[in-house]
Design an enzyme around this catalytic site. Structure first.
Site, PDB file in Angstrom:
ATOM      1  CG  ASP A 451      -0.188  18.988 -12.497  1.00  0.00           C
ATOM      2  OD1 ASP A 451      -0.301  19.590 -13.577  1.00  0.00           O
ATOM      3  OD2 ASP A 451      -0.988  19.124 -11.556  1.00  0.00           O
ATOM      4  CG  ASP A 515      -6.651  21.968 -14.204  1.00  0.00           C
ATOM      5  OD1 ASP A 515      -6.428  20.755 -14.221  1.00  0.00           O
ATOM      6  OD2 ASP A 515      -5.858  22.799 -13.739  1.00  0.00           O
TER       7      ASP A 515
HETATM    8  C1  DGJ Z   1      -3.388  21.035 -11.561  1.00  0.00           C
HETATM    9  C2  DGJ Z   1      -4.010  19.790 -12.117  1.00  0.00           C
HETATM   10  O1  DGJ Z   1      -4.456  19.982 -13.406  1.00  0.00           O
HETATM   11  C3  DGJ Z   1      -5.100  19.328 -11.169  1.00  0.00           C
HETATM   12  O2  DGJ Z   1      -5.772  18.235 -11.701  1.00  0.00           O
HETATM   13  C4  DGJ Z   1      -4.468  18.991  -9.843  1.00  0.00           C
HETATM   14  O3  DGJ Z   1      -3.612  17.880  -9.983  1.00  0.00           O
HETATM   15  C5  DGJ Z   1      -3.712  20.196  -9.312  1.00  0.00           C
HETATM   16  N1  DGJ Z   1      -2.799  20.722 -10.293  1.00  0.00           N
HETATM   17  C6  DGJ Z   1      -2.954  19.845  -8.071  1.00  0.00           C
HETATM   18  O4  DGJ Z   1      -2.157  20.866  -7.645  1.00  0.00           O
END
Ligand code: DGJ
Length: 716
Positions: A451, A515
């Site tokens: 991430d 997201d």
């Molecule tokens: C942002 C990501 O895009 C989400 O899918 C998740 O992993 C969160 N971060 C976790 O903090």
């Protein structure tokens, strides 16, 4: 000037280059032609003569062609491909000394300007099967003093006057890959990205097409910069009609100061052309990624995934995780990914990034018990990390506050309460390698969700910008880890689709497209995403009924059908699902497993109907034996009954059984009866009829979808 001509052929195009003949001083080479295949005995000299432009009154005495490196020195009045200087000197290299080396489907063009002390190397290659043209540029400082490089286009491509329409990308967090179409304006249309990562809003790509281009028809050119940092994408139209497309890394002031003997290497630009509209363009890029670019582990079935984020967030209670794992296995999940919240004191997003050791309060016996349970249930185990980041509240930051990207004497604004580690510092990169290497050695982790949750604002080390170096250091870190752990797969996530590009995809295996797990939003996000990326690299999960980023409440079938075509998964608390919902999820997963070899190798079908009120997404098997298609309603259609769905692409002379996998929800609301044929398995039509007269879709509620299986008749 005496000219020499060079030719490359792919299965679907011919590329011709005109360069000064060996031994004759001249200007930079130019692309003479890139289009449908020419006869093998077509004479490039005749083509060049046919295309010769007259010198215009009021202009220079010789017409100025668009070369691979347009420049004022040659009389080109538009955006130059190169810009830089050595304390005000050597700002206008002309590169009179040019050579072209041909090598098995590629050219290396070497151009020298001895007076300016610069050498330009442009490498061009054409992939035979996919019809993707790759270009990159390298500038070397042959002088004795530093060269301050400000712009070095990775590629310059001439755009034919026929391609009047431009499709470019915009977007935002939870709304990536949106497109905007317009007519090519006079002057420059430019997108610049200074976010230090690929960005949610400016995917580095552009598509140019003839006025009539759509999903299936019209001539199109697609271009994408394979790079995960700052970028510039520009189209320019000069008053005489000359048009060019340039793409490259956006360089911040002083960022690239080439010392004597040093070189700057641009990222690659990948282009393709197609006479079959956007569908043909996508098919070329998908083929290129599948055969040439993606790491080899991607050429196997994509395991259905459960990701814990939207199921448990930071609440890693052992009994919750255990229950989740059992339910995941029960519905058919094959990979269990433990998302954020597993490491030391990470109970919310304000702390602990950088401290890549297990939270012993949550996991007093280590990760083994969970991993063993997951493996005993027949699933592989994956883990979330965000290596490039550090929270001020972390042991790492307390020990090494100087390891972050920063400007001297200026406090960087935090983003999601975090700063970015300076990967160009070898000790910071080594620390990350050691931390991740230790995790991968300690546990049987076969997958990392990598991430990256903030833009880079202070893209500097003290007083100098280092954005490009930071991007290269990230690539080097991932490459090093992959070398040490070659079977571990990596997902590229950056608050969703903030780092989706061919540069990161050379070293990762899939992308978390957004997201937003909201199926309504995902429909258009995924359509845009699929223009360049094939479905199998698109992380797509069934999210919770109540979407946490939009507040929408969406039907399970709609969520499942929307995620179905990608690298399929679940991201919801399965203990909240009823028995009936669990059984429907099981059915979708089983169907996906039956179909994934086709979904992840076939040709993508897209349609935007009624100005986006309905969206069609599907995949057609390469051998035309099968297709799976979703019809999603975003808003009520204009007419009470939508027009029959016409699907081109199947074999007109073969017969197919067409059958819906799911039922419309609330059919009685606006229909007195249902078109049964679509649901009872009795509908057999020729490919010609499916493309010509089409299939009547029942009235569907907004935010619902129908999944259609189309199989050659007589097949299972
Ligand atoms: C942002 C990501 O895009 C989400 O899918 C998740 O992993 C969160 N971060 C976790 O903090």
């Amino acid at each position: 000037m005496k000219s020499a001509h060079y030719r490359l052929d792919s299965s679907r195009s011919t590329l011709l280059l005109e360069a000064p003949a060996t031994g004759s001083a001249g200007t930079m080479p130019r692309i003479l032609y890139w289009g449908t295949p020419l006869a093998i005995d077509e004479q490039p000299e005749s083509l060049a003569r046919a295309l010769t432009r007259p010198a215009l009154q009021g202009g220079l005495d010789d017409a100025v062609p668009l070369t691979l490196s347009p420049s004022l020195v040659n009389g080109f009045p538009g955006q130059p491909a190169l810009s830089g200087h050595r304390k005000g000197r050597n700002a206008l290299p002309g590169f009179p000394d040019v050579s072209v080396k041909e090598d098995n489907g590629s050219w290396t063009i070497l151009a020298k300007d001895t007076a300016a002390g610069l050498t330009l190397q442009i490498v061009i290659s054409l992939a035979v099967d996919s019809n993707v043209l790759t270009m990159k540029t390298r500038l070397t400082n042959d002088g004795t003093a530093d060269y301050d490089l400000q712009w070095c286009a990775a590629a310059t491509l001439p755009i034919p006057s026929s391609h009047e329409e431009i499709l470019s990308f915009r977007g935002r967090w939870c709304g990536e890959f949106q497109t905007a179409r317009r007519r090519a304006p006079v002057g420059i249309l430019m997108r610049e990205n200074r976010r230090g990562r690929t960005s949610h809003d400016s995917f580095p790509a552009m598509i140019l097409g003839t006025e009539d281009f759509n999903e299936t028809t019209g001539a199109v050119i697609g271009a994408h910069l394979a790079w995960s940092g700052n970028h510039r994408v520009l189209h320019e139209r000069l008053p005489d009609g000359t048009r060019q497309l340039q793409m490259g890394e956006l360089l911040l002031p002083g960022e690239v100061m080439l010392g004597p003997g040093q070189s700057y290497q641009s990222p690659d630009v990948c282009f393709t052309i197609s006479d079959e509209g956007l569908g043909g363009l996508s098919s070329n890029f998908h083929r290129f990624l599948r055969s040439d670019l993606l790491p080899p582990q991607t050429r196997k079935p994509r395991p259905v995934t459960l990701n814990t984020w939207e199921a448990i967030y930071f609440d890693h209670a052992p009994e919750k995780l255990s229950h989740l794992a059992k339910l995941a296995a029960q519905v058919g999940v094959e990979r269990f990914v433990l998302d954020d919240g597993w490491f030391k004191d990470r109970n919310d997003d304000r702390t602990s990034l950088g401290d890549w050791v297990l939270d012993e309060k949550k996991y007093p016996h280590g990760l083994e018990p969970l991993i063993s349970e997951v493996q005993d249930l027949g699933m592989a185990f994956g883990l979330w990390v965000e290596p490039e980041m550090v929270n001020p509240d972390s042991d790492l930051f307390r020990a090494h506050p100087d390891w972050v990207l920063h400007l001297e004497s200026l406090q960087e604004p935090t983003g999601r309460y975090q700063h970015v580690l300076n990967l160009t510092r070898p000790e910071a990169a080594q620390y990350l390698f050691d931390s991740l290497d230790a995790l991968l050695k300690a546990y049987p982790i076969s997958y990392l969700k990598w991430d990256m949750n903030r833009d880079l604002s202070h893209q500097a080390d003290g007083q100098s910008f280092v954005t490009g170096q930071q991007t290269k250091a990230l690539y080097a870190l991932i490459d090093r880890l992959r070398e040490s752990h070659p079977t571990v797969e990596i997902e590229s996530c950056a608050s969703g689709g903030g780092r989706a590009d061919f540069g990161i995809l050379r070293r990762t295996h899939r992308i978390w497209a957004s997201d937003s797990n909201d199926a309504h939003d995902r429909q258009s996000i995924q359509q845009g995403f699929s223009l360049f990326f094939p479905p199998e690299i698109m992380g797509a999960h069934i999210g919770p009924m109540h979407c946490h980023t939009t507040g929408r409440r969406l039907d399970l079938d709609f969520r499942a059908i929307t995620a179905f075509f990608g690298h399929f998964g679940l991201e919801a608390d399965l203990s909240q699902l009823s028995e009936d919902e669990l059984s429907r999820v099981t059915d979708y997963i089983a169907l996906h497993k039956d179909w994934r070899s086709i979904l992840h190798s076939g040709r993508v079908l897209r349609q935007v109907l009624e100005d986006g009120r309905a969206l069609v997404f599907g995949v057609l098997a390469q051998d035309l034996t099968k297709a799976m298609v979703s019809y999603a309603v975003m808003e009520q259609t204009r007419d009470a009954l939508a027009a029959p769905l016409r699907l081109p692409g199947l074999d007109p002379d073969r017969f197919y059984r067409v059958c819906a996998f799911n039922q419309p929800s609330n059919p009685g609301r606006r229909m007195k009866n249902m078109p049964d044929a679509l649901f009872d398995g009795s509908l057999i039509l020729s490919g010609r009829a499916i493309a010509g007269s089409g299939i009547q879709i029942p009235v569907l509620d907004p935010d619902t979808a129908l999944l259609l299986q189309i199989t050659e008749s007589g097949m299972a």
